[in-house]
Design a protein around this motif. Structure first.
Motif, PDB file in Angstrom:
ATOM      1  N   GLY A 264     -60.064  37.007  37.322  1.00  0.00           N
ATOM      2  CA  GLY A 264     -58.639  37.239  37.547  1.00  0.00           C
ATOM      3  C   GLY A 264     -57.807  37.093  36.299  1.00  0.00           C
ATOM      4  O   GLY A 264     -56.803  37.791  36.111  1.00  0.00           O
ATOM      5  N   LEU A 265     -58.212  36.211  35.394  1.00  0.00           N
ATOM      6  CA  LEU A 265     -57.451  35.966  34.179  1.00  0.00           C
ATOM      7  C   LEU A 265     -57.490  37.156  33.234  1.00  0.00           C
ATOM      8  O   LEU A 265     -56.469  37.562  32.675  1.00  0.00           O
ATOM      9  N   GLU A 266     -58.673  37.728  33.040  1.00  0.00           N
ATOM     10  CA  GLU A 266     -58.854  38.800  32.068  1.00  0.00           C
ATOM     11  C   GLU A 266     -59.058  40.163  32.705  1.00  0.00           C
ATOM     12  O   GLU A 266     -59.298  41.134  31.986  1.00  0.00           O
ATOM     13  N   ASP A 267     -58.986  40.212  34.035  1.00  0.00           N
ATOM     14  CA  ASP A 267     -59.145  41.474  34.758  1.00  0.00           C
ATOM     15  C   ASP A 267     -60.472  42.153  34.392  1.00  0.00           C
ATOM     16  O   ASP A 267     -60.527  43.325  33.996  1.00  0.00           O
ATOM     17  N   ASN A 268     -61.558  41.378  34.527  1.00  0.00           N
ATOM     18  CA  ASN A 268     -62.890  41.917  34.266  1.00  0.00           C
ATOM     19  C   ASN A 268     -63.763  41.741  35.506  1.00  0.00           C
ATOM     20  O   ASN A 268     -63.250  41.432  36.593  1.00  0.00           O
ATOM     21  N   THR A 269     -65.083  41.909  35.348  1.00  0.00           N
ATOM     22  CA  THR A 269     -65.989  41.867  36.505  1.00  0.00           C
ATOM     23  C   THR A 269     -67.130  40.881  36.279  1.00  0.00           C
ATOM     24  O   THR A 269     -68.260  41.095  36.760  1.00  0.00           O
ATOM     25  N   ILE A 270     -66.874  39.798  35.565  1.00  0.00           N
ATOM     26  CA  ILE A 270     -67.973  38.885  35.276  1.00  0.00           C
ATOM     27  C   ILE A 270     -68.448  38.135  36.517  1.00  0.00           C
ATOM     28  O   ILE A 270     -69.545  37.562  36.503  1.00  0.00           O
ATOM     29  N   SER A 271     -67.643  38.130  37.599  1.00  0.00           N
ATOM     30  CA  SER A 271     -68.078  37.444  38.817  1.00  0.00           C
ATOM     31  C   SER A 271     -69.293  38.108  39.435  1.00  0.00           C
ATOM     32  O   SER A 271     -70.033  37.474  40.198  1.00  0.00           O
ATOM     33  N   SER A 272     -69.529  39.366  39.114  1.00  0.00           N
ATOM     34  CA  SER A 272     -70.690  40.082  39.658  1.00  0.00           C
ATOM     35  C   SER A 272     -71.793  40.283  38.621  1.00  0.00           C
ATOM     36  O   SER A 272     -72.776  40.978  38.896  1.00  0.00           O
ATOM     37  N   LEU A 273     -71.676  39.687  37.422  1.00  0.00           N
ATOM     38  CA  LEU A 273     -72.675  39.843  36.363  1.00  0.00           C
ATOM     39  C   LEU A 273     -73.673  38.693  36.368  1.00  0.00           C
ATOM     40  O   LEU A 273     -73.378  37.591  36.867  1.00  0.00           O
ATOM     41  N   THR A 274     -74.821  38.954  35.786  1.00  0.00           N
ATOM     42  CA  THR A 274     -75.822  37.889  35.615  1.00  0.00           C
ATOM     43  C   THR A 274     -75.455  37.054  34.401  1.00  0.00           C
ATOM     44  O   THR A 274     -74.542  37.380  33.634  1.00  0.00           O
ATOM     45  N   THR A 275     -76.239  35.949  34.203  1.00  0.00           N
ATOM     46  CA  THR A 275     -75.964  35.076  33.068  1.00  0.00           C
ATOM     47  C   THR A 275     -76.138  35.808  31.754  1.00  0.00           C
ATOM     48  O   THR A 275     -75.311  35.675  30.839  1.00  0.00           O
TER      49      THR A 275
END
Length: 335
Positions: A264-275
């Motif tokens: 939410g802070l950077e408007d990206n999609t890291i919540s669905s990415l792997t480590t």
């Protein structure tokens, strides 16, 4: 036809004797033609006179014999005429003096026995002080391209006085002076308040249009700071629960909260990415790489360190990284 020879003799200038032969026949034919034309003209004039004059004058009367000053009194106007006659009753622009026009109730034309009746009731009031007041209204008759105005019968109404009459020669009563002001209830001044509200709204709109960009950035900074404070509070709660229970569920919740916050802070999609994808996204940042490797080993490998310092360090690295990313976004909004 005794008058015709006389007219003929007068017209021809003949003063005596009888004309015979062809001349007499021509004289008699001319006399007959002239007499026919004269009778036709006289008949047409009589018919036109009969058409121009109405058979009956309009009737007007008040529905009450008396009235009061300023009180509405009804005046009825009716007219009986031939069904083929066009009749126009007066409207609100007519002359009603000494009365004032208030309204009108009209009734449709009613035809019975070869006669049509038009009727209308006018609602009037008067402020004149005459004891007897009269009224006569005009009715307009249409006759082809011409019009004929006929006035109705005169109707009268008596003014009913409410003050007692004084005797003849008696002095007028002495008026008592009273200049004491009476209390007037306060009323809400809607026009001024509406005008003030309109000016205030116009001012707010002008301020918003003039400082729209600044206000939008300020609101974004407010929401950013509020979300960051909420993240830190929730993140600290999950760490505390993990420390007390050493439950992997609480660690997973803390890592998920961290990912969602950065999303939410950077408007990206890291919540669905792997480590590995997250580390690559942040260009192999040391804090992110070290912390996520520790948490993955604990969560997926169930390899707890004998000392809690390692997991505490992982949580601390992730919180510090979130703090740095927040400072970057907040600085971009202040620019």
């Amino acid at each position: 036809m005794p008058p015709i020879p006389i007219l003929c003799r007068s017209w021809c200038g003949y003063s005596g004797g009888v004309i015979s032969g062809a001349a007499g026949r021509r004289m008699r034919q001319a006399t007959t033609l002239f007499s026919g034309l004269l009778l036709a003209l006289l008949g047409a004039g009589a018919a036109a006179a009969a058409t121009a004059e109405p058979t009956q004058e309009p009737q007007g009367h008040f529905l009450r014999p008396t009235t009061l000053v300023g009180k509405i009194v009804d005046y009825e106007l009716s007219y009986t005429h031939a069904p083929d006659r066009e009749v126009i009753f007066p409207d609100s622009t007519a002359e009603f003096k000494p009365f004032e026009y208030v309204g009108k109730t009209f009734y449709p034309t009613r035809t019975r026995g070869g006669q049509s009746l038009d009727r209308s009731v006018y609602h009037l009031r008067t402020f004149a002080l005459d004891s007897v007041q009269s009224l006569s209204l005009p009715v307009t008759l249409l006759q082809g391209n011409d019009t004929l105005t006929v006035r109705s019968t005169t109707a009268t109404v008596r003014l009913q006085r409410t003050a007692a009459a004084t005797a003849t020669g008696a002095e007028a009563p002495v008026l008592r002076q009273n200049t004491t002001p009476l209390p007037v209830p306060t009323q809400f001044n809607y026009p001024y308040w509406l005008a003030g509200a309109g000016l205030l709204g116009l001012l707010l709109v002008s301020l918003f249009l003039g400082f729209r960009r600044h206000l939008r950035k300020r609101y974004q900074r407010y929401r950013l700071r509020k979300n960051h404070v909420y993240f830190l509070a929730q993140y600290a709660r999950h760490i505390e629960r993990f420390t007390l229970s050493r439950s992997l569920t609480n660690m997973e919740r803390a890592i998920t909260l961290w990912k969602n916050y950065l999303t939410g802070l950077e408007d990206n999609t890291i919540s669905s990415l792997t480590t590995r994808e997250i580390v690559a996204h942040y260009e192999n940042d040391h804090d992110v790489k070290t912390a996520l490797h520790i948490t993955d080993r604990v969560i997926y490998g169930n390899q707890f360190s004998e000392e809690e310092a390692e997991t505490d360090m992982a949580f601390e690295l992730l919180r510090n990284f979130a703090e740095r990313r927040y400072d970057l976004v907040a600085a971009s909004l202040r620019a």
